[in-house]
Design a protein around this motif. Structure first.
Motif, mmCIF file in Angstrom:
data_model
loop_
_atom_site.group_PDB
_atom_site.id
_atom_site.type_symbol
_atom_site.label_atom_id
_atom_site.label_comp_id
_atom_site.label_asym_id
_atom_site.label_seq_id
_atom_site.Cartn_x
_atom_site.Cartn_y
_atom_site.Cartn_z
ATOM 1 N N ALA A 25 0.816 -1.212 0.000
ATOM 2 C CA ALA A 25 0.000 0.000 0.000
ATOM 3 C C ALA A 25 0.851 1.264 0.000
ATOM 4 N N ALA A 26 1.908 1.278 0.789
ATOM 5 C CA ALA A 26 2.725 2.486 0.911
ATOM 6 C C ALA A 26 3.427 2.827 -0.398
ATOM 7 N N ALA A 27 3.882 1.805 -1.123
ATOM 8 C CA ALA A 27 4.639 2.049 -2.357
ATOM 9 C C ALA A 27 3.751 2.302 -3.565
ATOM 10 N N THR A 28 2.470 1.984 -3.461
ATOM 11 C CA THR A 28 1.560 2.203 -4.583
ATOM 12 C C THR A 28 1.249 3.687 -4.714
ATOM 13 N N THR A 29 1.461 4.241 -5.892
ATOM 14 C CA THR A 29 1.192 5.654 -6.143
ATOM 15 C C THR A 29 -0.024 5.806 -7.051
ATOM 16 N N LEU A 30 -0.563 7.002 -7.075
ATOM 17 C CA LEU A 30 -1.690 7.267 -7.968
ATOM 18 C C LEU A 30 -1.277 7.147 -9.428
ATOM 19 N N ASP A 31 -0.027 7.453 -9.725
ATOM 20 C CA ASP A 31 0.469 7.270 -11.091
ATOM 21 C C ASP A 31 0.438 5.789 -11.476
ATOM 22 N N ASP A 32 0.799 4.918 -10.524
ATOM 23 C CA ASP A 32 0.735 3.482 -10.779
ATOM 24 C C ASP A 32 -0.700 3.062 -11.086
ATOM 25 N N VAL A 33 -1.630 3.583 -10.302
ATOM 26 C CA VAL A 33 -3.044 3.240 -10.483
ATOM 27 C C VAL A 33 -3.538 3.733 -11.835
ATOM 28 N N CYS A 34 -3.159 4.945 -12.206
ATOM 29 C CA CYS A 34 -3.573 5.487 -13.501
ATOM 30 C C CYS A 34 -3.077 4.614 -14.639
ATOM 31 N N ALA A 35 -1.816 4.194 -14.557
ATOM 32 C CA ALA A 35 -1.256 3.364 -15.613
ATOM 33 C C ALA A 35 -1.941 2.006 -15.663
ATOM 34 N N ARG A 36 -2.236 1.454 -14.511
ATOM 35 C CA ARG A 36 -2.856 0.129 -14.436
ATOM 36 C C ARG A 36 -4.294 0.157 -14.960
ATOM 37 N N THR A 37 -5.017 1.224 -14.673
ATOM 38 C CA THR A 37 -6.458 1.259 -14.955
ATOM 39 C C THR A 37 -6.829 2.125 -16.159
ATOM 40 N N SER A 38 -5.825 2.710 -16.806
ATOM 41 C CA SER A 38 -6.076 3.582 -17.964
ATOM 42 C C SER A 38 -7.024 4.728 -17.595
ATOM 43 N N THR A 39 -6.767 5.337 -16.455
ATOM 44 C CA THR A 39 -7.559 6.476 -16.005
ATOM 45 C C THR A 39 -6.620 7.642 -15.700
ATOM 46 N N SER A 40 -7.195 8.804 -15.458
ATOM 47 C CA SER A 40 -6.407 9.984 -15.120
ATOM 48 C C SER A 40 -6.547 10.288 -13.633
ATOM 49 N N LYS A 41 -5.677 11.129 -13.127
ATOM 50 C CA LYS A 41 -5.775 11.512 -11.723
ATOM 51 C C LYS A 41 -7.078 12.266 -11.451
ATOM 52 N N SER A 42 -7.518 13.040 -12.435
ATOM 53 C CA SER A 42 -8.770 13.772 -12.241
ATOM 54 C C SER A 42 -9.937 12.798 -12.070
ATOM 55 N N GLN A 43 -9.895 11.674 -12.780
ATOM 56 C CA GLN A 43 -10.939 10.663 -12.605
ATOM 57 C C GLN A 43 -10.856 10.038 -11.217
ATOM 58 N N ILE A 44 -9.641 9.746 -10.791
ATOM 59 C CA ILE A 44 -9.472 9.147 -9.464
ATOM 60 C C ILE A 44 -10.024 10.078 -8.390
ATOM 61 N N PHE A 45 -9.704 11.360 -8.466
ATOM 62 C CA PHE A 45 -10.184 12.306 -7.459
ATOM 63 C C PHE A 45 -11.686 12.569 -7.607
ATOM 64 N N HIS A 46 -12.218 12.342 -8.802
ATOM 65 C CA HIS A 46 -13.664 12.472 -8.986
ATOM 66 C C HIS A 46 -14.391 11.408 -8.175
ATOM 67 N N TYR A 47 -13.894 10.178 -8.248
ATOM 68 C CA TYR A 47 -14.546 9.070 -7.541
ATOM 69 C C TYR A 47 -14.066 8.936 -6.100
ATOM 70 N N PHE A 48 -12.865 9.441 -5.822
ATOM 71 C CA PHE A 48 -12.296 9.341 -4.477
ATOM 72 C C PHE A 48 -11.723 10.710 -4.097
ATOM 73 N N PRO A 49 -12.598 11.638 -3.683
ATOM 74 C CA PRO A 49 -12.158 13.003 -3.378
ATOM 75 C C PRO A 49 -11.075 13.066 -2.302
ATOM 76 N N GLY A 50 -11.048 12.072 -1.434
ATOM 77 C CA GLY A 50 -10.038 12.061 -0.381
ATOM 78 C C GLY A 50 -8.690 11.558 -0.837
ATOM 79 N N GLY A 51 -8.565 11.282 -2.132
ATOM 80 C CA GLY A 51 -7.275 10.858 -2.664
ATOM 81 C C GLY A 51 -6.910 9.430 -2.321
ATOM 82 N N LYS A 52 -5.638 9.192 -2.154
ATOM 83 C CA LYS A 52 -5.121 7.837 -1.985
ATOM 84 C C LYS A 52 -5.705 7.142 -0.763
ATOM 85 N N GLU A 53 -5.833 7.863 0.351
ATOM 86 C CA GLU A 53 -6.345 7.228 1.561
ATOM 87 C C GLU A 53 -7.766 6.719 1.361
ATOM 88 N N GLU A 54 -8.622 7.533 0.740
ATOM 89 C CA GLU A 54 -9.996 7.105 0.485
ATOM 90 C C GLU A 54 -10.022 5.927 -0.486
#
Length: 206
Positions: A25-54
């Motif tokens: 969990a600690a080493a996983t970054t939002l950039d990693d998630v974006c690359a894995r899921t073909s999404t953008s950071k703006s999409q991630i924050f849209h669905y998870f406003p609290g960012g990585k912790e949420e």
């Protein structure tokens, strides 16, 4: 949320789960998630406003559901010693397959001591799991296979502790020996000499 939005949110959760399995969990970054899921950071924050912790809390909830689902069809039908043995085998296979990459274990270890939300999620999982095991113990007591003098809820708590203790060792060593020993000993004691167990006994069996 639209069906498309719900599907995107779920894809992000599942992709993050894979990243946590591989990196922690600690080493996983939002950039990693974006690359894995073909999404953008703006999409991630849209669905998870609290960012990585949420997002990690959502992943933990997803993995908590999988913990119970992966124990079926036996967890909800623990009405014979054969069913209990099948449940034991399923649990061992599950954690042996996950090895040190158990995402829920990693998430709870890294989040559970820090956030009340993670602690509440863990408590809810254990409550649901304990309820299923308690129902199984009660069914065996009704069938005369486990002493009725024992507290079914405490027996269920004991079994969960056996699993989690074994998993903790597995996460440290990569070996399932202690998990197998804990479950085998627990079931052997319940099956062979249930009247000798004083775990929350409602009366003195002597």
């Amino acid at each position: 949320m639209t069906p498309k939005g719900a599907a995107t949110r779920q894809r992000i959760i599942e992709g993050t789960s894979v990243e946590v399995r591989e990196r922690g969990a600690a080493a996983t970054t939002l950039d990693d998630v974006c690359a894995r899921t073909s999404t953008s950071k703006s999409q991630i924050f849209h669905y998870f406003p609290g960012g990585k912790e949420e997002l990690l809390l959502a992943v933990a909830a997803y993995e908590a559901d999988r913990v119970l689902a992966d124990q079926e069809p036996y967890l909800s039908s623990l009405t014979s010693w054969e069913a209990w043995q099948n449940w034991r085998d399923l649990v061992v296979r599950r954690y042996r397959k996950l090895g040190v990459h158990c995402p829920l274990g990693v998430l709870i270890t890294e989040l559970g001591r820090k956030t009340p939300a993670a602690q509440a999620l863990t408590g809810q999982l254990l409550e649901r799991w304990q309820g299923q095991l308690r129902a199984g113990v009660t069914a065996m007591q009704t069938a005369g296979q486990i002493s009725p003098s024992l507290d079914a809820d405490r027996i269920a708590a004991w079994l969960i502790t056996a699993v989690q203790g074994g998993v903790a060792v597995l996460l440290s060593t990569g070996k399932s020996d202690h998990l197998e020993a804990a479950l085998d000993t627990s079931l052997a004691l319940l099956r062979a000499k249930p009247e000798l167990l004083h775990v929350g006994a409602s009366q003195d069996p002597t």
